[in-house]
Design a protein around this motif. Structure first.
Motif, PDB file in Angstrom:
ATOM      1  N   LYS A  36       0.724  -1.302  -0.135  1.00  0.00           N
ATOM      2  CA  LYS A  36      -0.082  -0.059  -0.100  1.00  0.00           C
ATOM      3  C   LYS A  36       0.854   1.343   0.171  1.00  0.00           C
ATOM      4  CE  LYS A  36      -3.618  -2.369   0.292  1.00  0.00           C
ATOM      5  NZ  LYS A  36      -4.737  -2.433  -0.639  1.00  0.00           N
ATOM      6  N   THR A  37       0.607   2.117  -0.919  1.00  0.00           N
ATOM      7  CA  THR A  37       1.247   3.300  -1.105  1.00  0.00           C
ATOM      8  C   THR A  37       0.273   4.661  -0.959  1.00  0.00           C
ATOM      9  OG1 THR A  37       2.994   2.491  -2.000  1.00  0.00           O
ATOM     10  CG2 THR A  37       3.081   4.689  -2.348  1.00  0.00           C
ATOM     11  N   GLY A  38       0.448   5.581  -0.367  1.00  0.00           N
ATOM     12  CA  GLY A  38      -0.508   6.774  -0.259  1.00  0.00           C
ATOM     13  C   GLY A  38       0.359   7.779  -1.077  1.00  0.00           C
ATOM     14  N   ILE A  39      -0.640   8.727  -1.902  1.00  0.00           N
ATOM     15  CA  ILE A  39      -0.006   9.627  -2.583  1.00  0.00           C
ATOM     16  C   ILE A  39       0.158  10.944  -2.054  1.00  0.00           C
ATOM     17  CG2 ILE A  39      -0.643  11.195  -4.692  1.00  0.00           C
ATOM     18  CD1 ILE A  39      -2.020   8.862  -5.980  1.00  0.00           C
ATOM     19  N   THR A 334      -9.962   8.400   1.246  1.00  0.00           N
ATOM     20  CA  THR A 334     -11.421   8.254   0.563  1.00  0.00           C
ATOM     21  C   THR A 334     -11.250   7.731  -0.650  1.00  0.00           C
ATOM     22  OG1 THR A 334     -10.307  10.468  -0.312  1.00  0.00           O
ATOM     23  CG2 THR A 334     -11.838  10.651   1.762  1.00  0.00           C
ATOM     24  N   HIS A 335     -10.270   7.363  -1.300  1.00  0.00           N
ATOM     25  CA  HIS A 335      -9.918   6.724  -2.767  1.00  0.00           C
ATOM     26  C   HIS A 335      -9.061   5.617  -2.613  1.00  0.00           C
ATOM     27  CE1 HIS A 335     -11.931  10.656  -3.228  1.00  0.00           C
ATOM     28  NE2 HIS A 335     -12.418   9.977  -4.594  1.00  0.00           N
ATOM     29  N   ARG A 336      -9.174   4.679  -3.514  1.00  0.00           N
ATOM     30  CA  ARG A 336      -8.213   3.425  -3.434  1.00  0.00           C
ATOM     31  C   ARG A 336      -8.202   3.081  -4.928  1.00  0.00           C
ATOM     32  NH1 ARG A 336     -11.390   2.560   1.275  1.00  0.00           N
ATOM     33  NH2 ARG A 336     -10.276   2.579   3.024  1.00  0.00           N
ATOM     34  N   PHE A 337      -6.888   2.725  -5.176  1.00  0.00           N
ATOM     35  CA  PHE A 337      -6.814   2.404  -6.840  1.00  0.00           C
ATOM     36  C   PHE A 337      -5.636   1.092  -6.791  1.00  0.00           C
ATOM     37  CE2 PHE A 337      -7.519   6.890  -6.557  1.00  0.00           C
ATOM     38  CZ  PHE A 337      -8.417   7.081  -7.492  1.00  0.00           C
ATOM     39  N   SER A 338      -5.930   0.321  -7.895  1.00  0.00           N
ATOM     40  CA  SER A 338      -4.995  -0.762  -8.102  1.00  0.00           C
ATOM     41  C   SER A 338      -3.620  -0.053  -8.537  1.00  0.00           C
ATOM     42  CB  SER A 338      -5.718  -1.692  -9.122  1.00  0.00           C
ATOM     43  OG  SER A 338      -5.810  -1.105 -10.293  1.00  0.00           O
ATOM     44  N   PHE A 339      -2.656  -1.001  -8.704  1.00  0.00           N
ATOM     45  CA  PHE A 339      -1.502  -0.406  -9.335  1.00  0.00           C
ATOM     46  C   PHE A 339      -1.583  -0.069 -10.788  1.00  0.00           C
ATOM     47  CE2 PHE A 339       3.015  -1.032 -10.877  1.00  0.00           C
ATOM     48  CZ  PHE A 339       3.496  -0.215  -9.880  1.00  0.00           C
ATOM     49  N   LYS A 362      -7.067  11.393   0.976  1.00  0.00           N
ATOM     50  CA  LYS A 362      -5.973  10.505   0.832  1.00  0.00           C
ATOM     51  C   LYS A 362      -6.534   9.503  -0.131  1.00  0.00           C
ATOM     52  CE  LYS A 362      -2.557  10.798   2.144  1.00  0.00           C
ATOM     53  NZ  LYS A 362      -1.113  11.359   1.834  1.00  0.00           N
ATOM     54  N   ALA A 363      -5.594   9.404  -1.209  1.00  0.00           N
ATOM     55  CA  ALA A 363      -5.633   8.340  -2.245  1.00  0.00           C
ATOM     56  C   ALA A 363      -4.596   7.355  -1.750  1.00  0.00           C
ATOM     57  CB  ALA A 363      -5.697   8.745  -3.736  1.00  0.00           C
ATOM     58  N   VAL A 364      -4.779   6.105  -2.018  1.00  0.00           N
ATOM     59  CA  VAL A 364      -3.999   5.073  -1.662  1.00  0.00           C
ATOM     60  C   VAL A 364      -4.116   3.939  -2.809  1.00  0.00           C
ATOM     61  CG1 VAL A 364      -3.567   2.880  -0.173  1.00  0.00           C
ATOM     62  CG2 VAL A 364      -4.210   5.067   0.910  1.00  0.00           C
ATOM     63  N   ILE A 365      -2.592   3.756  -3.488  1.00  0.00           N
ATOM     64  CA  ILE A 365      -2.657   2.792  -4.633  1.00  0.00           C
ATOM     65  C   ILE A 365      -1.996   1.399  -3.892  1.00  0.00           C
ATOM     66  CG2 ILE A 365      -1.030   2.438  -6.596  1.00  0.00           C
ATOM     67  CD1 ILE A 365      -0.749   5.553  -6.925  1.00  0.00           C
ATOM     68  N   ASP A 369      -0.496  -6.637  -8.376  1.00  0.00           N
ATOM     69  CA  ASP A 369      -1.179  -7.838  -8.129  1.00  0.00           C
ATOM     70  C   ASP A 369      -2.039  -7.855  -6.592  1.00  0.00           C
ATOM     71  OD1 ASP A 369      -0.424  -9.044 -10.458  1.00  0.00           O
ATOM     72  OD2 ASP A 369       1.645  -9.388  -9.575  1.00  0.00           O
ATOM     73  N   VAL A 370      -2.272  -6.677  -6.090  1.00  0.00           N
ATOM     74  CA  VAL A 370      -2.940  -6.584  -4.691  1.00  0.00           C
ATOM     75  C   VAL A 370      -4.033  -5.935  -5.000  1.00  0.00           C
ATOM     76  CG1 VAL A 370      -2.920  -5.777  -2.528  1.00  0.00           C
ATOM     77  CG2 VAL A 370      -0.722  -6.567  -3.464  1.00  0.00           C
ATOM     78  N   SER A 371      -5.203  -6.274  -4.559  1.00  0.00           N
ATOM     79  CA  SER A 371      -6.489  -5.782  -4.774  1.00  0.00           C
ATOM     80  C   SER A 371      -6.723  -4.377  -3.878  1.00  0.00           C
ATOM     81  CB  SER A 371      -7.815  -6.655  -4.287  1.00  0.00           C
ATOM     82  OG  SER A 371      -8.985  -6.008  -4.424  1.00  0.00           O
ATOM     83  N   PRO A 372      -7.364  -3.384  -4.604  1.00  0.00           N
ATOM     84  CA  PRO A 372      -7.528  -2.179  -3.523  1.00  0.00           C
ATOM     85  C   PRO A 372      -8.325  -2.471  -2.499  1.00  0.00           C
ATOM     86  CG  PRO A 372      -7.800  -1.548  -5.941  1.00  0.00           C
ATOM     87  CD  PRO A 372      -7.665  -3.101  -5.738  1.00  0.00           C
ATOM     88  N   ASP A 373      -9.350  -3.707  -2.552  1.00  0.00           N
ATOM     89  CA  ASP A 373     -10.219  -4.015  -1.321  1.00  0.00           C
ATOM     90  C   ASP A 373      -9.417  -4.829  -0.449  1.00  0.00           C
ATOM     91  OD1 ASP A 373     -12.310  -2.814  -2.691  1.00  0.00           O
ATOM     92  OD2 ASP A 373     -12.586  -4.378  -3.883  1.00  0.00           O
TER      93      ASP A 373
END
Length: 376
Positions: A36-39, A334-339, A362-365, A369-373
């Protein structure tokens, strides 16, 4: 499975996915599978401007530094970590021998290797090598997403617990209700502040701040025609003091002001609003040069201090406060994204809202191969 896919800033407004070699590690390092990585605002700043101050992107650079992951490989001298451990990653490796490192101010190390600060690569990749002592095991009740949020939380902890030396029952004003400003409010409450005032020009941010950690909010008035910034800031501070019952001295005064906005008028207003003998912490980065009411600063004997990144003990305190339930990080993501949605993640963060109109805090990537969920 690919080798080491990485999200690379090649030049201004030019990002791409690249295959990078799997990094080797030293005896005292571990190799982390980043999950997990936050922007951060700095990531977006490098994308848009190609530099922050003297840090200039001259060669392709992997972005990202707010990360957590799982230990994939352990150096021969590492004793406290093992393969499979879930860790938060402190992304700045220092020299450990300079005067600043030796006196416990390693954030000031002139030779720090900081992720996604030119010329060093960041963490938006499958693998990232890091000194083992900069990895912090996550308690079972914290997710890897929580682990990624320890980086911005440590910035706030450094500012308030370390630089400001905030004590219980003191009062705090925070200018800027973005991610770091909100975390400053949360830290202030967790450390026992009696009053936490959020200041911002965006109503929705103030509304969120009030529900999250602020005890009060304040929306500044607009600049009047032909009004100088210094005159506006003096008027703004007077209006704020009258509206919120803030005094220049005594128990109704403001002990600590944190500017997390970088805006010139916020800094000016903060110098006016802080009590005589109070503390002002400059945390936000804005214009490299501004005008401040220096005589006011002088006669009030304001303790004006800068706060940069984080230092010894900040990550440990961050993890402790969250694991004990004193700070809740989950409302901030507030927002989640796949790689493979990293470009969209940056576009959304830059716009300040997603296509459905939802504001971004905060958006997290997620890692490759890891699901945002999958938050575990």
């Amino acid at each position: 499975m690919s080798n080491n896919p990485s999200f690379v800033l090649r030049k201004i407004e030019d990002v791409a996915y690249e295959e990078r070699p799997i990094p080797d590690i030293k005896d005292d390092e571990v190799l982390i599978t980043v999950k997990k990585t936050g922007i951060c605002g700095s990531d977006v700043h490098y994308l848009v401007h190609g530099r922050i101050g003297d840090f200039i992107v001259e060669n392709p650079m992997v972005l990202g530094h707010e990360s957590a992951g799982i230990v994939h490989k352990v150096g021969s001298k590492v004793k406290h970590l093992k393969v499979g451990d879930r860790v938060a990653m402190e992304p700045g490796a220092t020299c450990r021998v300079c005067d600043d490192c030796k006196r416990g101010r390693y954030e000031l190390c002139p030779d720090i290797v900081f992720a996604a600060t030119p010329p060093y690569d960041g963490t938006l990749a499958r693998y990232y090598p890091i000194p083992a002592d900069l990895c912090y095991k996550l308690p079972d009740n914290l997710t890897l997403e929580d682990g990624a949020m320890m980086e911005p939380l440590s910035v706030a902890i450094h500012a308030l617990a370390n630089i400001a030396g905030l004590r219980a029952s003191q009062s705090v004003v925070v200018f800027g209700a973005g991610p770091v400003g909100l975390l400053c409010m949360a830290v202030a409450r967790a450390l026992g502040a009696s009053r936490v005032v959020a200041v911002d020009i965006v109503p929705s941010r103030l509304e969120f701040a009030r529900t999250y950690a602020a005890t009060e909010t304040y929306a500044p008035p607009k600049l009047e025609q032909n009004e100088t910034r210094l005159a506006y800031s003096a008027r703004n501070a007077a209006t704020m003091a009258a509206q919120l019952g803030i005094e220049e001295r005594g128990p109704s005064g403001i002990d600590v002001v944190v500017d997390a906005s970088g805006a010139e008028v916020s800094i000016q207003t903060g110098i006016h609003i802080v009590k005589h003998g109070g503390t002002f912490i400059q945390l936000g980065m804005g214009q490299p040069e501004i005008t401040i009411p220096i005589t006011t600063l002088l006669v009030k004997e304001v303790n004006f201090k800068g706060s940069f990144r984080y230092g010894p003990g900040d990550y440990k305190l961050a993890i402790a406060l969250v694991s004990q339930g004193k700070i809740d990080l989950k409302p901030l993501v507030t927002h989640r994204f796949s790689f493979d949605q990293a470009i969209q993640a940056f576009q959304t963060t830059r716009a300040g809202k997603s296509e459905d109109g939802k504001p971004v805090i905060k958006a997290v990537i997620s890692g490759p191969d890891v699901s945002p969920d999958d938050l575990s």
